[in-house]
Design an enzyme around this catalytic site. Structure first.
Site, PDB file in Angstrom:
ATOM      1  N   TYR A  67       0.825  -1.209   0.000  1.00  0.00           N
ATOM      2  CA  TYR A  67       0.000   0.000   0.000  1.00  0.00           C
ATOM      3  C   TYR A  67       0.859   1.258   0.000  1.00  0.00           C
ATOM      4  O   TYR A  67       0.695   2.142  -0.850  1.00  0.00           O
ATOM      5  CB  TYR A  67      -0.893  -0.029   1.226  1.00  0.00           C
ATOM      6  CG  TYR A  67      -1.791   1.168   1.413  1.00  0.00           C
ATOM      7  CD1 TYR A  67      -2.930   1.348   0.639  1.00  0.00           C
ATOM      8  CD2 TYR A  67      -1.522   2.120   2.402  1.00  0.00           C
ATOM      9  CE1 TYR A  67      -3.771   2.430   0.833  1.00  0.00           C
ATOM     10  CE2 TYR A  67      -2.361   3.202   2.600  1.00  0.00           C
ATOM     11  CZ  TYR A  67      -3.478   3.359   1.814  1.00  0.00           C
ATOM     12  OH  TYR A  67      -4.314   4.436   2.014  1.00  0.00           O
ATOM     13  N   ASP A  92       0.336   6.962  10.366  1.00  0.00           N
ATOM     14  CA  ASP A  92       1.239   5.849  10.692  1.00  0.00           C
ATOM     15  C   ASP A  92       2.655   6.086  10.173  1.00  0.00           C
ATOM     16  O   ASP A  92       3.579   5.377  10.548  1.00  0.00           O
ATOM     17  CB  ASP A  92       0.693   4.520  10.163  1.00  0.00           C
ATOM     18  CG  ASP A  92       0.364   4.554   8.676  1.00  0.00           C
ATOM     19  OD1 ASP A  92       1.151   5.114   7.888  1.00  0.00           O
ATOM     20  OD2 ASP A  92      -0.694   4.027   8.295  1.00  0.00           O
ATOM     21  N   ASP A 143      -7.332  19.457  11.020  1.00  0.00           N
ATOM     22  CA  ASP A 143      -8.245  18.977   9.998  1.00  0.00           C
ATOM     23  C   ASP A 143      -7.704  19.290   8.605  1.00  0.00           C
ATOM     24  O   ASP A 143      -7.320  20.432   8.315  1.00  0.00           O
ATOM     25  CB  ASP A 143      -9.609  19.638  10.190  1.00  0.00           C
ATOM     26  CG  ASP A 143     -10.597  19.239   9.118  1.00  0.00           C
ATOM     27  OD1 ASP A 143     -10.816  20.036   8.190  1.00  0.00           O
ATOM     28  OD2 ASP A 143     -11.128  18.117   9.202  1.00  0.00           O
ATOM     29  N   ASP A 161      -4.102  10.133   2.290  1.00  0.00           N
ATOM     30  CA  ASP A 161      -4.106   8.772   2.837  1.00  0.00           C
ATOM     31  C   ASP A 161      -5.178   8.698   3.919  1.00  0.00           C
ATOM     32  O   ASP A 161      -4.897   8.709   5.109  1.00  0.00           O
ATOM     33  CB  ASP A 161      -2.733   8.442   3.407  1.00  0.00           C
ATOM     34  CG  ASP A 161      -2.636   7.011   3.910  1.00  0.00           C
ATOM     35  OD1 ASP A 161      -3.541   6.211   3.593  1.00  0.00           O
ATOM     36  OD2 ASP A 161      -1.672   6.701   4.632  1.00  0.00           O
ATOM     37  N   SER A 162      -6.426   8.619   3.488  1.00  0.00           N
ATOM     38  CA  SER A 162      -7.549   8.693   4.412  1.00  0.00           C
ATOM     39  C   SER A 162      -8.093   7.315   4.744  1.00  0.00           C
ATOM     40  O   SER A 162      -7.872   6.343   4.023  1.00  0.00           O
ATOM     41  CB  SER A 162      -8.668   9.539   3.810  1.00  0.00           C
ATOM     42  OG  SER A 162      -9.180   8.906   2.649  1.00  0.00           O
ATOM     43  N   ASP A 164     -11.777   5.143   5.447  1.00  0.00           N
ATOM     44  CA  ASP A 164     -12.946   5.004   4.579  1.00  0.00           C
ATOM     45  C   ASP A 164     -14.015   6.048   4.899  1.00  0.00           C
ATOM     46  O   ASP A 164     -14.101   6.545   6.032  1.00  0.00           O
ATOM     47  CB  ASP A 164     -13.536   3.599   4.732  1.00  0.00           C
ATOM     48  CG  ASP A 164     -12.540   2.519   4.346  1.00  0.00           C
ATOM     49  OD1 ASP A 164     -12.045   2.568   3.217  1.00  0.00           O
ATOM     50  OD2 ASP A 164     -12.253   1.642   5.182  1.00  0.00           O
ATOM     51  N   TYR A 231      -6.606  -6.024   3.337  1.00  0.00           N
ATOM     52  CA  TYR A 231      -7.674  -5.074   3.045  1.00  0.00           C
ATOM     53  C   TYR A 231      -8.858  -5.813   2.435  1.00  0.00           C
ATOM     54  O   TYR A 231      -8.685  -6.898   1.868  1.00  0.00           O
ATOM     55  CB  TYR A 231      -7.188  -3.989   2.093  1.00  0.00           C
ATOM     56  CG  TYR A 231      -6.335  -2.919   2.735  1.00  0.00           C
ATOM     57  CD1 TYR A 231      -5.868  -3.031   4.038  1.00  0.00           C
ATOM     58  CD2 TYR A 231      -5.989  -1.771   2.028  1.00  0.00           C
ATOM     59  CE1 TYR A 231      -5.094  -2.052   4.615  1.00  0.00           C
ATOM     60  CE2 TYR A 231      -5.214  -0.777   2.599  1.00  0.00           C
ATOM     61  CZ  TYR A 231      -4.762  -0.917   3.895  1.00  0.00           C
ATOM     62  OH  TYR A 231      -3.987   0.057   4.465  1.00  0.00           O
TER      63      TYR A 231
END
Length: 288
Positions: A67, A92, A143, A161-162, A164, A231
């Site tokens: 990923y 991360d 934000d 890189d959000s 869902d 995933y």
């Protein structure tokens, strides 16, 4: 903990009803609730350490590189000379680690809303979180939408890189047209964005909608994907939207010895889609 029973973690999500993915757990390493989401880290029997947000797996030691590498290198290798890069989400640190492999990049800004995610990754996923150690990295806590509203004509590449788009979740606004307008406004001429764009097996409606409104903003909008067993359905996609040229062929190369997954051939191949996907998300096959 509803997701952890009899020594097994099971991932249940409203975006993949009727199916689950399970990992045998050896030890719960951390469990907490931030102002934004529930955070869990555990050591699995076969996938190493695992990071989970709101019951959904975000990364595992075993397959995270599939990923992180594809996300970062699809974007950066599609730009001829990226100098300033913005990452929204990605607490991360894995995307930062991959961006750091590109010596041409001068500034890396990450906008992350949840400090607990960063702290958990640094403690239990250090091989990913070491991306924060690069001296080019600047961390902005807050934000992503609000941050972007203040930025105009500033970045060559933006990576979102959000998590869902779950109703009421922290990433819900990142899948809407106003956010993509802010993304475009924050780009320099010829810039591009790469966003997490869900799974072609179960989210064609979400992907098609992202492509529909992005085409009204960008010169080229294309969907690519990678395989990753932890995933849903073993696959995740990326939306690449460029104000310049197509992203289907890399403009730059990266030393393949630095990577486990990404290479030039897989960059090209990642845009080759099954017919049912192409018809569903592009509507007009002749346009892609």
């Amino acid at each position: 903990m509803d997701s952890m029973k009899k020594g097994w973690f099971s991932e249940f999500g409203q975006l993949w009803p009727g199916q689950t993915f399970s990992l045998e757990c050896e030890e719960v390493l951390f469990q907490g609730k931030s102002p934004y989401q529930e955070v869990l880290a555990f050591r699995s029997k076969t996938y190493g350490n695992v990071l989970v947000l709101d019951g959904v797996i975000q990364a595992t030691d075993r397959d995270e590189f599939a990923y992180q590498e594809m996300f970062a290198h699809l974007a950066l290798c599609s730009h001829p000379d990226p100098k300033k890069v913005l990452v929204i989400g990605g607490g991360d640190g894995g995307i930062l680690r991959e961006i750091a492999k590109h010596q041409c990049v001068e500034e890396i800004t990450i906008c992350e809303i949840d400090q607990m995610v960063i702290d958990t990754a640094k403690k239990f996923l250090p091989e990913m979180a070491k991306g924060f150690d690069d001296p080019r990295v600047t961390l902005f806590m807050g934000d992503g939408c609000a941050y972007l509203e203040q930025k105009k004509n500033e970045y060559d590449v933006i990576i979102v890189d959000s998590s869902d788009p779950v109703d009421g979740g922290p990433a819900e606004t990142l899948y809407a047209a106003p956010f993509y307008r802010h993304l475009k406004e924050a780009l320099r001429p010829g810039g591009l964005v790469c966003t997490q764009a869900e799974c072609q097996w179960i989210h064609l409606n979400i992907i098609a909608e992202l492509i529909r409104f992005s085409r009204n903003l960008f010169s080229h909008v294309e969907y690519a994907y990678t395989t990753i067993p932890s995933y849903p359905c073993g696959q995740i996609g990326f939306l690449l939207a460029s104000t310049g040229d197509s992203c289907k062929t890399p403009k730059r190369t990266i030393d393949e010895s630095l990577n486990k997954y990404y290479n030039e051939e897989i960059h090209n191949a990642s845009f080759v889609l099954p017919s049912f996907v192409r018809r569903a998300i592009y509507k007009d096959e002749n346009s892609q």
